[in-house]
Design an enzyme around this catalytic site. Structure first.
Site, short mmCIF file in Angstrom:
data_model
loop_
_atom_site.label_atom_id
_atom_site.label_comp_id
_atom_site.label_asym_id
_atom_site.label_seq_id
_atom_site.Cartn_x
_atom_site.Cartn_y
_atom_site.Cartn_z
N LYS A 47 0.85 -1.20 0.00
CA LYS A 47 0.00 0.00 0.00
C LYS A 47 0.88 1.24 0.00
CE LYS A 47 -3.85 2.00 2.67
NZ LYS A 47 -4.71 1.82 3.87
N SER B 165 -9.58 1.96 2.96
CA SER B 165 -8.72 2.67 2.05
C SER B 165 -7.72 1.80 1.29
CB SER B 165 -7.95 3.75 2.82
OG SER B 165 -7.13 3.16 3.82
N SER C 121 -9.67 -0.55 7.13
CA SER C 121 -9.14 -0.41 5.77
C SER C 121 -8.47 -1.63 5.17
CB SER C 121 -8.17 0.77 5.70
OG SER C 121 -8.91 1.95 5.57
#
Ligand code: GLN
Length: 501
Positions: A88, A163, A187
């Site tokens: 990420k 996210s 997330s």
């Protein structure tokens, strides 16, 4: 090792768990180079339709070749040596930009690599790229990043969740076998649920946060997404442990999670969370998935009991005071001086310092990040601190106590991850409260600091993934993983790759 017993054809690389791939690479049946090239080909084919990545590593094949050499010479022995992984874009990497999905950090190259990522590199994993996210991880749809929205591979008109939406979508589209994300209020778990993959948020402090760009420091935790539960176990085993650079990382010795996947489910008590199931907003298919999980657990010998988390309705408001409050402090470092985007005077001429800071922040951050900074600054301001921030801390304690009382009765908790399956792109962007309410079932684990796992539970009639959530007491990852692993072995769900059509 139980995790290595699956017999699958090497012709279908993406049907195999990362642990299987690691074993086959170690035995010389296939090379890391071949496996990495397979996933790079997939990325070339599918990334235009999914938009899961912010940056791709152009040295992945070279890294894979180095891994092959080190494995052949016996220098690398990790269960995932040579296996490709995505990171990420909130985790610092010295070799690739770290944008956090923000204009503010569009040009930012971190001078160092996050501890968790370094541990993966040291274990011989091959980073293929950085994945898309909501700006600074604030959101639940991966629509607010600087580079635009990620599409859900199961239905391109829908969000991949957020996210860590890029991480989940990359897996669902078969572009990686393993993705590293972060979870502050859901997330890892919510995008995993929306994309039909597994996701683990470990206990707060289980993995070092050094090099994870801070959103809300008392809630943030690095986690893994994968198609197979054993891959969550293997990656946690590599990343977990104390780090002198993160004073909140836990000193406990790291567990051999892979070796414990077969511990018996027989005799365990699993609590079904009444307040989560009774919510009238819960989608009927998701509720049905929880009931099916209940039955599957009973077949494995678990006892199902009903439990209560009485402060459930306060979880979202509490989280949305604490997380923005911490964010407002953490994001004050982006001032146009120390890091990232800088906007001088209108004509590019020098401006007074305070005007330059104000312009840089106004133009560098997007609307959701600004909303959080304002909310948090307000909640912490003199005169409102006691009414909002301090009150939220008190309620956080009550929520943690609810979990503590529940874990005196049961070993694990079962419930949903999200109230609905993946929603449409753009559907909640103009209504932040609707977006925040999606987090009802996930924020509790972050507020209490406990581990939680999102597990696929099939598909609805529209072909959208469904999921269930398992939560355990602090440092209860081994149990959580073994129960999820055995549900997967029992065909509670079958990992699937989307066609992305
Ligand atoms: N959706 C939540 C939020 O917007 C959770 C985000 C996260 O876990 N990073 O704050």
């Amino acid at each position: 090792m139980a995790a290595c017993c699956r017999k699958l054809s090497i012709m279908n690389i993406e049907e195999q768990s990362a642990v299987d791939l690691g074993r086959r690479i170690a035995s010389g049946e296939v090379s890391s180079r071949e496996v990495t090239q397979h996933y790079l080909d997939r990325i070339a084919e599918r990334e235009p339709a999914v938009a899961a990545f912010t940056n791709l590593a152009d040295d992945a094949v070279t890294t894979a070749e180095q891994a092959d050499q080190q494995i052949a010479s016996g220098q690398l022995r990790s269960p995932l040596a040579g296996v490709p992984v995505s990171i990420k874009d909130l985790l610092c990497t010295a070799s690739l930009p770290t944008t956090c999905g923000s204009r503010m950090l569009r040009e930012f190259h971190a001078p160092y690599t996050a501890t968790a990522v370094q541990k993966l590199l040291d274990a011989g994993l091959v980073v293929v790229g950085k994945t898309n996210m909501d700006e600074f991880a604030m959101g639940g749809s991966t629509e607010t990043g600087d580079g635009g929205a990620t599409h859900n591979p199961w239905d391109r008109q829908r969000t991949a969740g957020g996210s860590s939406g890029g991480a989940a979508a990359a897996l669902a589209a078969g572009m990686v076998p393993l993705s590293i994300g972060s979870d502050t209020g859901g997330s890892v778990r919510q995008p995993a649920a929306f994309c039909g993959v597994c996701g683990l948020k470990p206990t707060y402090g289980r993995i070092s946060r050094y090099g994870l760009v801070a959103f809300a420091s008392s809630l943030d935790q690095i986690g893994t997404l994968a198609h197979y539960v054993e891959d969550l176990a293997a990656s946690l085993q590599i990343m977990a442990g104390h780090d002198p650079r993160d004073s909140t990382s836990l000193p406990d010795p790291t567990t051999e999670y892979l070796a414990h996947l077969d511990q018996p489910v027989q005799g365990l008590k699993v609590g079904v969370i009444r307040e989560h199931i009774d919510n009238p907003g819960l989608d009927a298919d998701i509720r049905d998935g929880v009931i099916r999980a209940q039955q599957a657990l009973q077949e494995l010998g678990a006892e199902i009991v009903e439990v209560h988390l009485p402060h459930t309705s306060h979880a979202v408001p509490t989280y949305y005071v604490i997380a923005p409050s911490e964010a407002s402090g953490n994001l004050s470092r982006y001032d146009g001086v120390h890091y990232g985007f800088r906007q001088l005077g209108d004509s590019g001429a020098a401006a007074p310092l305070d005007a330059m800071i104000s312009r840089s922040r106004s133009q560098g951050f997007g609307p959701e990040v600004k909303r959080r900074i304002m909310l948090g600054t307000f909640a912490l301001s003199a005169g409102y601190y006691d009414a909002y921030y301090k009150k939220a801390l008190q309620v956080r304690r009550l929520i943690a106590q609810d979990y503590g009382a529940a874990f005196e009765q049961v070993d694990l908790l079962l419930g949903p991850v999200t109230p609905t399956p993946a929603f449409g792109l753009g559907e909640k962007l103009d209504d932040p409260v609707q977006m925040y309410l999606q987090d009802l079932y996930t924020v509790g684990a972050n507020l209490a600091g406990i581990p939680a796992l999102s597990l696929p539970a099939g598909f609805n009639e529209q072909g959208l993934p469904l999921a269930i959530q398992l939560q355990g007491p602090a440092l209860g990852e081994a149990r959580l993983l073994s129960v999820a692993y055995q549900l997967q072995q029992q065909h509670f769900f079958e990992p699937r790759i989307a066609e992305c059509s």
